[in-house]
Design an enzyme around this catalytic site. Structure first.
Site, PDB file in Angstrom:
ATOM      1  CB  CYS A   2      -0.950   0.128   1.163  1.00 61.42           C
ATOM      2  SG  CYS A   2      -1.737  -1.534   1.466  1.00 61.42           S
ATOM      3  NE  ARG A  27       4.256   1.760  -3.091  1.00 60.84           N
ATOM      4  CZ  ARG A  27       4.843   1.476  -1.995  1.00 60.84           C
ATOM      5  NH1 ARG A  27       6.148   2.011  -1.967  1.00 60.84           N
ATOM      6  NH2 ARG A  27       4.504   0.829  -1.184  1.00 60.84           N
ATOM      7  CD1 TRP A  74      -0.572  -5.692  -2.284  1.00 61.46           C
ATOM      8  CD2 TRP A  74      -1.008  -4.990  -4.470  1.00 61.46           C
ATOM      9  NE1 TRP A  74      -0.302  -6.826  -3.059  1.00 61.46           N
ATOM     10  CE2 TRP A  74      -0.510  -6.412  -4.424  1.00 61.46           C
ATOM     11  CE3 TRP A  74      -1.192  -4.661  -5.594  1.00 61.46           C
ATOM     12  CZ2 TRP A  74      -0.108  -7.157  -5.419  1.00 61.46           C
ATOM     13  CZ3 TRP A  74      -1.036  -5.499  -6.712  1.00 61.46           C
ATOM     14  CH2 TRP A  74      -0.469  -6.644  -6.469  1.00 61.46           C
ATOM     15  CG  ASN A  98       2.649  -0.488   3.424  1.00 56.81           C
ATOM     16  OD1 ASN A  98       2.376  -1.545   3.202  1.00 56.81           O
ATOM     17  ND2 ASN A  98       3.516   0.274   2.998  1.00 56.81           N
ATOM     18  N   GLY A  99       0.898  -2.803   5.475  1.00 62.44           N
ATOM     19  CA  GLY A  99       1.535  -4.125   5.957  1.00 62.44           C
ATOM     20  C   GLY A  99       0.350  -5.145   6.447  1.00 62.44           C
ATOM     21  CD  GLU A 480      12.175 -18.356 -12.596  1.00 65.35           C
ATOM     22  OE1 GLU A 480      11.351 -19.040 -13.277  1.00 65.35           O
ATOM     23  OE2 GLU A 480      12.087 -16.925 -12.094  1.00 65.35           O
ATOM     24  CE  LYS A 484      12.892 -14.205 -14.326  1.00 57.46           C
ATOM     25  NZ  LYS A 484      11.785 -14.980 -13.387  1.00 57.46           N
ATOM     26  CD  GLU A 487      11.661 -13.313 -17.946  1.00 53.25           C
ATOM     27  OE1 GLU A 487      11.503 -13.774 -16.791  1.00 53.25           O
ATOM     28  OE2 GLU A 487      10.554 -12.819 -18.347  1.00 53.25           O
ATOM     29  CG  HIS A 503      20.309 -39.750 -21.868  1.00 52.46           C
ATOM     30  ND1 HIS A 503      20.687 -40.953 -22.199  1.00 52.46           N
ATOM     31  CD2 HIS A 503      20.322 -39.488 -20.575  1.00 52.46           C
ATOM     32  CE1 HIS A 503      20.746 -41.760 -20.864  1.00 52.46           C
ATOM     33  NE2 HIS A 503      20.673 -40.764 -19.845  1.00 52.46           N
ATOM     34  CE  LYS A 602       5.020  -8.916 -13.088  1.00 51.87           C
ATOM     35  NZ  LYS A 602       6.345  -9.631 -12.835  1.00 51.87           N
TER      36      LYS A 602
HETATM   37  C1  F6R Z   1       8.859 -14.508 -16.145  1.00 50.58           C
HETATM   38  C2  F6R Z   1       7.407 -14.352 -15.884  1.00 50.58           C
HETATM   39  C3  F6R Z   1       6.448 -15.124 -16.454  1.00 50.58           C
HETATM   40  C4  F6R Z   1       5.256 -15.376 -15.532  1.00 50.58           C
HETATM   41  C5  F6R Z   1       4.168 -15.820 -16.375  1.00 50.58           C
HETATM   42  C6  F6R Z   1       2.705 -16.084 -15.661  1.00 50.58           C
HETATM   43  O1  F6R Z   1       9.677 -13.838 -15.279  1.00 50.58           O
HETATM   44  O2  F6R Z   1       7.035 -13.407 -15.022  1.00 50.58           O
HETATM   45  O3  F6R Z   1       6.713 -16.402 -17.002  1.00 50.58           O
HETATM   46  O4  F6R Z   1       5.424 -16.190 -14.535  1.00 50.58           O
HETATM   47  O5  F6R Z   1       3.437 -15.112 -17.320  1.00 50.58           O
HETATM   48  O6  F6R Z   1       2.365 -15.086 -14.854  1.00 50.58           O
HETATM   49  P1  F6R Z   1       1.471 -15.240 -13.633  1.00 50.58           P
HETATM   50  O7  F6R Z   1       2.185 -15.680 -12.498  1.00 50.58           O
HETATM   51  O8  F6R Z   1       1.068 -13.763 -13.466  1.00 50.58           O
HETATM   52  O9  F6R Z   1       0.449 -16.131 -13.793  1.00 50.58           O
END
Ligand code: F6R
Length: 607
Positions: A2, A27, A74, A98-99, A480, A484, A487, A503, A602
């Site tokens: 928040c 935010r 939030w 906030n918290g 993962e 990272k 991307e 293999h 996002k």
């Molecule tokens: C990679 C990333 C994406 C999300 C994916 C699912 O860093 O952020 O691979 O993990 O698009 O998104 P959510 O978790 O919002 O369903």
């Protein structure tokens, strides 16, 4: 997380409050509100949705008062709604928060018994009523009494109709800054809210209570001991201020992980008896006995968290688990029935494929559980039950702090089910909880190695391909790490279960090819080290990640990054940190747009 703002001075408070809140919009939030002391009475204006809605509601009828507090919410406790929006008012008091107040349910019961009436589902409203309950004519004293009984994490700002010349604020584990003006002073959860007004600030520390008046700020602790604060002149521009002084949101969010972990544990881990509870689930032994299979469904990073979750659930709760990519699950006629549980994992709670998979699982009669970071999101609303991660808003496209809290939620859930089903004994559960309690500190320690990782990464940034290897949980994290890197740095990266390399893919391992190998799982440690030797024999350039005290990796790898020693189940929550930093610094060295990688969004709300 928040946003909080506060104003006391000679101008209309509402002007600053609305403007300050707009500076915190980046935010993320779901509702907004302000409370202003207008002609001696608290005037409250708040509503769900964007700040624009609040502005429209205020229209030409802005409150005149010169003292006020404001908030962008939030949601954590209670869905986004007008009533759950802050500020919360009880009698003469208004509060923004906030918290998370960990013991709010118990406090609420006590207050209900005393006749207090609640209109929201929030933990914050409890604080407002508690203040009213403790008040005997001394505002500061009542705030101190409140702080003596609330538990959890918070930054709080309070206003009282009897004291029109002061706002009181305090914090624990959440940010709060004071901005110093001439004949006016400002409060904010974050510097961007105040830098248009003043650059003279001080940062509040945990346990400090500030009494803010138009002419000055007095800081003391809960026992009344005065505290002198050092004024700090902010020279960040607005953009740097939003990122809390970091160059990118991604780096800020990586550094917020200790707090995200602490917040996600809040209310679920009892440190005294070292047990785990999910009050939001309240499952029984009988209910668990009916579940004979678990499906975990998600996309991208959340899918990788699901793979870690499979290891946890199968090993600790001894229930067979299938992990699916949501876009596959929804079309593959999965054998889901009423005795299965489908867990969907999603940071945003809005991913189209994950939502469709959830609907498919429900259609087939499964029980459903969402693990998500966004209260009131579509996935949270449609799943039968929800376990929230409390990472706070994640702004960088690359998920970091949300992923770590997803791992944590899956581990806590597995321990919880393991105890319910008696597949792990009390001793092991307690031991794992004791390790979890150390985790925020250990993640912070790992983050301190940033410089080391930055130096090691510069060189790899020039490569075209990087391979990530590991076995068991280390393999799940390798997946993962590779994602990272791909991307945000656009370097081609692949993760392999280390035993699978021979293999086929071993053909690609030749002199100078970078290989990152994770070796924390003691039961298959020797086998991982054999794989390390295998790639080294082909003259690959190897960066290993292992536990502090591991003296053998250095004999085989070109470089080693050490993480603090913990139980093997918790290792993914530490090994992922250098991998995130590795990707970040590689992207930086290649001049990539770290927070907004090309072609990516996002929240993927289309199929
Ligand atoms: C990679 C990333 C994406 C999300 C994916 C699912 O860093 O952020 O691979 O993990 O698009 O998104 P959510 O978790 O919002 O369903």
């Amino acid at each position: 997380m928040c946003g909080i703002v506060g104003y006391i001075g000679m101008h209309k408070a509402a002007d600053f409050l609305v403007d300050g809140l707009s500076k915190l919009e980046y935010r993320g939030y779901d509702s907004a509100g302000i409370a202003v002391l207008d002609k001696g009475k608290i005037r409250l204006d708040k509503c769900v949705g964007r700040l624009e809605n609040l502005k429209r509601k205020l229209g030409g009828n802005m409150p005149e008062g010169t003292v006020g507090i404001g908030h962008t919410r939030w949601a954590t406790h209670g869905r986004p709604s007008d009533l759950n929006a802050h500020p919360h008012v009880a009698g003469k008091f208004a509060v923004v928060h906030n918290g998370i107040i960990e013991n709010y349910l118990k406090l609420k019961e006590e207050l209900l018994a005393k006749g207090h009436k609640f209109i929201s589902e929030t933990d914050t409203e409890v604080v407002a009523h508690l203040l009213e309950d403790k008040y005997e004519g001394d505002f500061e004293e009542a705030v101190k009494q409140v702080l003596r009984v609330i538990r959890g994490s918070y930054s709080l700002a309070f206003m009282c109709e009897d004291e029109p010349d002061m706002i009181i604020c305090t914090k624990k584990d959440n940010p709060l800054v004071i901005g110093l003006g001439e004949g006016e002073n400002f409060i904010a959860s974050d510097i961007p809210a105040i830098i248009n007004e003043t650059r003279r600030t001080f940062i509040m520390s945990d346990g400090e209570i500030a009494t803010v008046t138009p002419d000055g700020v007095w800081v003391q602790d809960v026992n009344g001991v005065p505290i002198s604060k050092k004024v700090f002149i902010v020279n960040w521009n607005a953009e740097a201020a939003e990122k809390g002084g970091y160059d990118h949101f991604m780096l800020k969010e990586i550094n917020e992980q200790p707090k995200a972990i602490r917040d996600t544990m809040t209310g679920r881990i009892n440190a005294e008896d070292q047990t785990i509870h999910f009050p939001e689930l309240n499952w029984t032994e009988e209910e668990m006995a009916e579940i004979n299979k678990i499906f975990i469904v998600a996309c991208g990073t959340a899918y990788h968290a699901g793979i870690v979750g499979k290891y946890y659930l199968e090993q600790l709760a001894r229930i067979p688990v299938e992990v699916d990519i949501a876009s596959e699950f929804r079309y593959r006629s999965p054998l889901v029935d009423g005795n299965s549980l489908t867990i969907v994992i999603s940071q945003s709670g809005e991913t189209s494929d994950t939502l469709a998979a959830l609907r498919e699982a429900k259609r087939l009669g499964a029980r459903t559980l969402a693990v998500t970071n966004v209260v009131g999101s579509s996935i949270a609303r449609e799943a039968d039950q929800v376990v929230y991660t409390y990472a706070g808003p994640e702004i960088a496209v690359a998920s970091t702090k949300a992923y770590i809290t997803q791992l944590l939620a899956m581990l806590m859930l597995s321990i919880y089910i393991g105890r319910l089903s008696d597949t792990i004994d009390k001793k092991l559960a307690r031991y794992l909880v004791s390790c979890l309690l150390e985790l925020p500190k250990q993640v912070a320690q790992t983050l301190e190695n940033t410089k080391l990782i930055e130096a090691q990464t510069a060189h790899y940034a020039q490569c075209n391909d990087v391979f990530f290897l590991g076995r068991s949980l280390d393999y799940a994290v390798a997946l993962e790490g590779a994602l990272k890197l791909k991307e945000i740095s656009y370097i081609h990266a692949e993760a392999y279960a280390a035993g699978e390399l021979k293999h086929g893919t071993l053909a690609l391992i030749v002199e100078g090819v970078p290989v990152i190998i994770i070796a924390t799982q003691e039961d298959i440690y020797d086998k991982t080290v054999s794989n390390l030797q295998e790639v080294k024999a082909r003259e690959a350039e190897v960066l290993a990640i292992g536990f502090e005290g591991d003296t053998s990796l250095v004999n085989y790898a070109d470089q080693v990054i050490y993480i603090p020693k913990t139980d093997r189940y918790l290792a993914p929550l530490l090994t992922v940190v250098p991998l995130q930093l590795f990707a970040y610094y590689a992207a930086l060295a290649r001049g990539c747009d770290v927070d907004k990688p090309r072609n990516l969004a996002k929240s993927v709300t289309v199929e």
